[in-house]
Motif scaffolding. Structure first.
Motif, PDB file in Angstrom:
ATOM      1  N   GLY A 234       0.754  -1.137   0.038  1.00  0.00           N
ATOM      2  CA  GLY A 234      -0.056  -0.130   0.028  1.00  0.00           C
ATOM      3  C   GLY A 234       0.779   1.354   0.067  1.00  0.00           C
ATOM      4  O   GLY A 234       0.208   2.368   0.207  1.00  0.00           O
ATOM      5  N   GLY A 235       1.977   0.977  -0.217  1.00  0.00           N
ATOM      6  CA  GLY A 235       2.999   2.446  -0.198  1.00  0.00           C
ATOM      7  C   GLY A 235       3.473   2.894   1.032  1.00  0.00           C
ATOM      8  O   GLY A 235       3.253   2.258   2.306  1.00  0.00           O
ATOM      9  N   LYS A 236       4.447   3.921   1.207  1.00  0.00           N
ATOM     10  CA  LYS A 236       4.941   4.070   2.219  1.00  0.00           C
ATOM     11  C   LYS A 236       4.162   4.621   3.506  1.00  0.00           C
ATOM     12  O   LYS A 236       4.522   4.062   4.630  1.00  0.00           O
ATOM     13  N   GLU A 237       3.137   5.347   3.219  1.00  0.00           N
ATOM     14  CA  GLU A 237       2.423   5.890   4.260  1.00  0.00           C
ATOM     15  C   GLU A 237       1.621   4.571   5.014  1.00  0.00           C
ATOM     16  O   GLU A 237       1.614   4.887   6.097  1.00  0.00           O
ATOM     17  N   TYR A 238       1.065   3.742   4.133  1.00  0.00           N
ATOM     18  CA  TYR A 238       0.428   2.676   4.622  1.00  0.00           C
ATOM     19  C   TYR A 238       1.353   1.891   5.545  1.00  0.00           C
ATOM     20  O   TYR A 238       0.986   1.250   6.643  1.00  0.00           O
ATOM     21  N   ALA A 239       2.649   1.838   5.221  1.00  0.00           N
ATOM     22  CA  ALA A 239       3.825   0.940   5.915  1.00  0.00           C
ATOM     23  C   ALA A 239       4.038   1.518   7.451  1.00  0.00           C
ATOM     24  O   ALA A 239       3.816   0.542   8.398  1.00  0.00           O
ATOM     25  N   GLU A 240       3.806   2.857   7.316  1.00  0.00           N
ATOM     26  CA  GLU A 240       4.180   3.522   8.434  1.00  0.00           C
ATOM     27  C   GLU A 240       2.818   3.376   9.492  1.00  0.00           C
ATOM     28  O   GLU A 240       2.990   3.376  10.845  1.00  0.00           O
ATOM     29  N   LEU A 241       1.702   3.344   8.996  1.00  0.00           N
ATOM     30  CA  LEU A 241       0.462   3.154   9.724  1.00  0.00           C
ATOM     31  C   LEU A 241       0.429   1.964  10.236  1.00  0.00           C
ATOM     32  O   LEU A 241       0.138   1.522  11.420  1.00  0.00           O
ATOM     33  N   CYS A 242       0.999   0.870   9.686  1.00  0.00           N
ATOM     34  CA  CYS A 242       0.928  -0.489  10.242  1.00  0.00           C
ATOM     35  C   CYS A 242       2.078  -0.557  11.065  1.00  0.00           C
ATOM     36  O   CYS A 242       1.593  -1.305  12.259  1.00  0.00           O
ATOM     37  N   ALA A 243       3.346   0.008  11.167  1.00  0.00           N
ATOM     38  CA  ALA A 243       4.040   0.003  12.297  1.00  0.00           C
ATOM     39  C   ALA A 243       3.688   0.594  13.349  1.00  0.00           C
ATOM     40  O   ALA A 243       3.893  -0.089  14.499  1.00  0.00           O
ATOM     41  N   LEU A 244       2.847   1.788  13.254  1.00  0.00           N
ATOM     42  CA  LEU A 244       2.406   2.321  14.463  1.00  0.00           C
ATOM     43  C   LEU A 244       1.168   1.560  15.038  1.00  0.00           C
ATOM     44  O   LEU A 244       1.009   1.552  16.317  1.00  0.00           O
ATOM     45  N   ALA A 245       0.357   0.790  14.536  1.00  0.00           N
ATOM     46  CA  ALA A 245      -0.450  -0.011  14.840  1.00  0.00           C
ATOM     47  C   ALA A 245      -0.300  -1.163  15.582  1.00  0.00           C
ATOM     48  O   ALA A 245      -0.950  -1.808  16.530  1.00  0.00           O
ATOM     49  N   TYR A 246       0.803  -1.853  15.244  1.00  0.00           N
ATOM     50  CA  TYR A 246       1.240  -3.252  15.483  1.00  0.00           C
ATOM     51  C   TYR A 246       1.315  -3.470  17.132  1.00  0.00           C
ATOM     52  O   TYR A 246       0.809  -4.162  17.507  1.00  0.00           O
ATOM     53  N   ARG A 247       2.233  -2.683  17.700  1.00  0.00           N
ATOM     54  CA  ARG A 247       2.445  -2.835  19.092  1.00  0.00           C
ATOM     55  C   ARG A 247       1.107  -2.387  19.979  1.00  0.00           C
ATOM     56  O   ARG A 247       0.720  -3.356  21.097  1.00  0.00           O
ATOM     57  N   GLN A 248       0.260  -1.502  19.553  1.00  0.00           N
ATOM     58  CA  GLN A 248      -0.670  -1.209  20.338  1.00  0.00           C
ATOM     59  C   GLN A 248      -1.690  -2.179  20.263  1.00  0.00           C
ATOM     60  O   GLN A 248      -2.433  -2.648  21.174  1.00  0.00           O
ATOM     61  N   SER A 249      -1.977  -2.993  19.138  1.00  0.00           N
ATOM     62  CA  SER A 249      -2.837  -4.077  18.975  1.00  0.00           C
ATOM     63  C   SER A 249      -2.364  -5.234  19.837  1.00  0.00           C
ATOM     64  O   SER A 249      -3.187  -5.867  20.692  1.00  0.00           O
ATOM     65  N   VAL A 250      -1.183  -5.791  19.661  1.00  0.00           N
ATOM     66  CA  VAL A 250      -0.766  -6.812  20.507  1.00  0.00           C
ATOM     67  C   VAL A 250      -0.516  -6.584  21.796  1.00  0.00           C
ATOM     68  O   VAL A 250      -0.757  -7.606  22.606  1.00  0.00           O
ATOM     69  N   SER A 251      -0.361  -5.556  22.139  1.00  0.00           N
ATOM     70  CA  SER A 251       0.055  -5.447  23.812  1.00  0.00           C
ATOM     71  C   SER A 251      -1.219  -5.332  24.673  1.00  0.00           C
ATOM     72  O   SER A 251      -1.274  -5.575  25.926  1.00  0.00           O
ATOM     73  N   ALA A 252      -2.293  -5.250  24.001  1.00  0.00           N
ATOM     74  CA  ALA A 252      -3.603  -5.551  24.381  1.00  0.00           C
ATOM     75  C   ALA A 252      -4.084  -6.750  25.082  1.00  0.00           C
ATOM     76  O   ALA A 252      -5.051  -7.058  25.929  1.00  0.00           O
ATOM     77  N   PHE A 253      -3.220  -7.659  24.614  1.00  0.00           N
ATOM     78  CA  PHE A 253      -3.752  -9.371  24.676  1.00  0.00           C
ATOM     79  C   PHE A 253      -2.728 -10.008  25.947  1.00  0.00           C
ATOM     80  O   PHE A 253      -1.577  -9.547  26.162  1.00  0.00           O
ATOM     81  N   GLN A 254      -3.326 -11.101  26.517  1.00  0.00           N
ATOM     82  CA  GLN A 254      -2.669 -11.725  27.363  1.00  0.00           C
ATOM     83  C   GLN A 254      -2.769 -13.313  26.771  1.00  0.00           C
ATOM     84  O   GLN A 254      -3.871 -13.292  26.286  1.00  0.00           O
ATOM     85  N   MET A 255      -1.888 -13.980  27.218  1.00  0.00           N
ATOM     86  CA  MET A 255      -2.040 -15.522  26.920  1.00  0.00           C
ATOM     87  C   MET A 255      -1.829 -16.322  27.958  1.00  0.00           C
ATOM     88  O   MET A 255      -1.031 -16.411  28.803  1.00  0.00           O
ATOM     89  N   SER A 256      -2.669 -17.440  27.753  1.00  0.00           N
ATOM     90  CA  SER A 256      -2.690 -18.526  28.748  1.00  0.00           C
ATOM     91  C   SER A 256      -3.021 -19.795  28.280  1.00  0.00           C
ATOM     92  O   SER A 256      -3.441 -19.920  27.112  1.00  0.00           O
ATOM     93  N   GLU A 257      -3.132 -20.977  28.976  1.00  0.00           N
ATOM     94  CA  GLU A 257      -3.620 -22.172  28.786  1.00  0.00           C
ATOM     95  C   GLU A 257      -4.678 -22.599  29.641  1.00  0.00           C
ATOM     96  O   GLU A 257      -4.462 -22.205  31.050  1.00  0.00           O
ATOM     97  N   ASP A 258      -5.761 -23.120  29.245  1.00  0.00           N
ATOM     98  CA  ASP A 258      -6.727 -23.642  30.428  1.00  0.00           C
ATOM     99  C   ASP A 258      -6.169 -25.068  30.964  1.00  0.00           C
ATOM    100  O   ASP A 258      -5.100 -25.548  30.289  1.00  0.00           O
ATOM    101  N   SER A 259      -6.809 -25.860  31.657  1.00  0.00           N
ATOM    102  CA  SER A 259      -6.528 -26.784  32.257  1.00  0.00           C
ATOM    103  C   SER A 259      -6.525 -28.119  31.257  1.00  0.00           C
ATOM    104  O   SER A 259      -5.931 -29.218  31.321  1.00  0.00           O
ATOM    105  N   GLU A 260      -7.143 -27.853  30.183  1.00  0.00           N
ATOM    106  CA  GLU A 260      -7.067 -28.939  29.147  1.00  0.00           C
ATOM    107  C   GLU A 260      -5.907 -28.785  28.056  1.00  0.00           C
ATOM    108  O   GLU A 260      -5.906 -29.431  26.972  1.00  0.00           O
ATOM    109  N   GLY A 261      -5.255 -27.645  28.245  1.00  0.00           N
ATOM    110  CA  GLY A 261      -4.241 -27.228  27.356  1.00  0.00           C
ATOM    111  C   GLY A 261      -4.516 -26.482  26.110  1.00  0.00           C
ATOM    112  O   GLY A 261      -3.862 -26.256  25.038  1.00  0.00           O
TER     113      GLY A 261
END
Length: 638
Positions: A302-329
């Motif tokens: 999508g071009g330079k500007e689109y790439a910069e928006l993706c870079a800006l969005a990446y950490r914000q989205s991922v940092s919202a999540f936590q990861m676990s496993e339940d007792s069934e794995g």
């Protein structure tokens, strides 16, 4: 000298006049001490005399000596997906400072570590030797409430600071105590000195000595600090490692979940630090490589500007999540609220692009809730509660078509990325129930709630209807992949017939309506993007082209509004609507105003997803995971 006065004022240093004013009153003035006076102060002593004549009103005299130090000047900043790099210059020394969040989605062990790196490297700009040190200070009270305790200690070659509220209970009330849960750590295996005490004292000591080695013990322990000598022109950065131990992530239907990095309860924070320190160079190399590849791929899409928006969005989205496993794995990847599904749906392109297993992990709690008999409705719940206890939907109001369509589309997208429907097969009975509900509901969704209800209630919503139709077709595609030919034919035929009804009922000449019963309305049909991405081929190209052409006639300075009711835009849906067009130039025409907004907005907040299109201010919705939606364009080639 700094001084304030009200009214007529004279100031002397060692008997020599420095300041003389007329009848005026001013505050926080500054004057350099000339060499003629400075010469009389070489023994480190000065007699300062002041006189002020108050003629009327308020009275004030205030003065003092201060040293003006050369400050570091920021010369550049570079925001990448997993890192932000700063460059500073101070005199003849350059400092590079990087903040790294190693969110590598294809490496669950690294992703799950609650660890960030702060790296720094000094370089001589004049080719000469320099004595350089760096000082880090933290005020834990900014993050933790009353009862906070900070401890500095060494263990197995690590220098660590631990801070958090004392006497924590396992589960607390989110509103009253949520901010103070868990423990924050800062440390390194590098050679550092550290101290606790009064901030001003620690800073003054560091400025004099360049370290904190002999800093006196202080009864004031609010502030903590690390100091380190820098290897000027060294081959590799030095660093500190920041970590957070939440102890437990959630009470999940009565089961206390530990974080993924400590799922067996046998890993200590010191173990975590040891692994993070050992892997530092390798992880940093992976982050640099990932950031470069992401920018290259997004640029081509999508071009330079689109790439910069993706870079800006990446950490914000991922940092919202936590990861676990339940007792069934079973892998669980969730936000504190565990949902809503209609927030996971826009976020999903990022995770589909880099690791579809994480999209499964988002959906797993909803399949469990439906299949355990705890839910009992023929469509998915909106959410599952939230910290500290997941016990089922808590936000009022079902969203049947919205969430059923989301669940089916996301499951079909997983199958598309993995080129098999084994995950769908595992939950086939539930998916069938959701598809049947959509089929029974028909083309017109009536007065059902939509994810865009913040913009106002809108019965007979055409975009919601499109999602329901696409959900049915997504189920048909999954049935086809599982060789369930009869079901595939039945649901795909139904979806085609509903599409014809939709086009006829929504038609408004040069565009399609926001609601079937509102002739003069319009709105973004962002859900249609999945028609092409999943290869469903339901909506004719003329529908797509007419819609995207129409959006360009409604553009404001910062983009096209979400619909005809307001002037604000939803950035996730803007990106999806821009991606409806296969034409790169049309995509950029819709995207570039969004890039312009992110550069020019006057609001200092995390990346917002609800913005004004006629002025450079946000409306709301900041710091949310939905910005994973930017990566929709990167799914085109998958």
């Amino acid at each position: 000298m700094r001084y304030s006065h009200d009214d007529v004022f004279q100031l002397y240093v060692n008997g020599m006049q420095l300041v003389s004013t007329g009848y005026e009153w001013k505050s926080d003035l500054r004057v350099n001490i000339p060499d003629s006076i400075a010469e009389t102060m070489k023994d480190g002593k000065a007699v300062i005399a002041a006189h002020c004549e108050n003629r009327m009103g308020g009275a004030l005299v205030d003065f003092g000596l201060y040293a003006e130090l050369k400050e570091a000047e920021q010369t550049s900043v570079d925001v990448q997906a997993t890192q932000t790099h700063y460059t500073f210059e101070c005199g003849d020394v350059e400092l590079k400072l990087s903040f790294t969040a190693p969110y590598l989605l294809d490496d669950l062990e690294t992703l799950a570590r609650p660890v960030n790196y702060i790296s720094y490297q000094a370089k001589a700009l004049d080719g000469k030797e320099h004595d350089v040190a760096v000082y880090f200070e933290i005020d834990p009270h900014k993050a933790f409430r009353a009862g906070q305790s900070t401890q500095m200690y060494e263990k197995d070659g690590l220098s660590l600071m631990k801070t958090g509220q004392e006497n924590q209970k396992l589960w607390v009330d989110q509103e009253k105590d949520g901010r103070s849960w868990g423990y924050f750590y800062l440390g390194t295996k590098d050679d550092v000195t550290c101290a606790q005490g009064d901030a001003a004292e620690m800073r003054a000591y560091f400025m004099k000595e360049g370290d904190l080695k002999q800093m006196r013990k202080s009864a004031e322990k609010r502030y903590a600090a690390f100091a380190q000598k820098l290897d000027v022109d060294g081959d590799f950065p030095q660093h500190l490692t920041a970590a957070f131990d939440g102890l437990y992530t959630m009470a999940y239907f009565g089961e206390d979940l530990r974080p993924y990095w400590n799922k067996d309860g046998k890993t200590s924070i010191e173990d975590l630090y040891a692994d993070a320190e050992e892997d530092y160079k390798e992880v940093m190399a992976k982050c640099y490589a990932f950031d470069r590849q992401l920018m290259a791929d997004a640029y081509l899409a999508g071009g330079k500007e689109y790439a910069e928006l993706c870079a800006l969005a990446y950490r914000q989205s991922v940092s919202a999540f936590q990861m676990s496993e339940d007792s069934e794995g079973e892998l669980l990847y969730f936000t504190p609220q565990v949902g809503p599904v209609d927030e996971y749906y826009p976020a999903s392109p990022l995770y589909l692009r880099y690791n579809p297993d994480l999209v499964k992990a988002m959906l797993n709690p909803f399949f469990y809730y439906s299949e355990s008999g705890k839910w009992g409705k023929p469509f998915p719940p909106h959410d599952l509660g939230g910290y500290p206890a997941v016990n089922g939907q808590t936000i009022g109001g079902d969203m049947p078509v919205e969430e059923a369509g989301n669940g089916l589309i996301m499951t079909a997208a997983i199958a598309k990325m993995e080129k098999n429907a084994s995950y769908a097969e595992k939950h086939w009975k539930t998916l069938t129930q959701w598809a049947e509900y959509l089929l029974e509901n028909g083309t017109d969704t009536g007065d059902q709630l939509t994810t865009d209800n913040f913009a106002g209630n809108c019965p007979h919503h055409t975009n919601l209807s499109a999602k329901g139709i696409l959900g049915i077709a997504a189920y048909a595609r999954l049935a086809e992949m599982l060789n369930k030919k009869e079901e595939a034919e039945k649901y795909m035929d139904a979806a085609h017939e509903m599409t014809k009804e939709w086009e006829k009922a929504a038609y408004a000449g040069d565009h399609y309506r926001l609601a079937f019963d509102q002739p003069d309305s319009w709105g973004m049909k962002y859900n249609l993007i999945w028609d092409r991405l999943l290869g469903l081929n339901l909506f004719p190209e003329r529908v797509i082209q007419k819609e995207t052409d129409f959006y360009l006639t409604k553009m404001n300075e910062f983009g096209c509004p979400l619909d005809s009711r307001h002037s604000y835009a939803k950035v996730d849906w803007t990106v999806w609507s821009a991606s409806l067009s296969a034409d790169r130039m049309q995509f950029r025409k819709l995207m570039l105003p969004l890039y312009k907004f992110m550069n020019e907005t006057t609001d200092r907040t995390p990346m917002a997803d609800l913005i004004n299109t006629d002025r450079a201010t946000i409306v709301g919705f900041t710091g949310r995971t939905v910005v994973g939606a930017y990566f929709i364009r990167l799914l085109e080639k998958e």
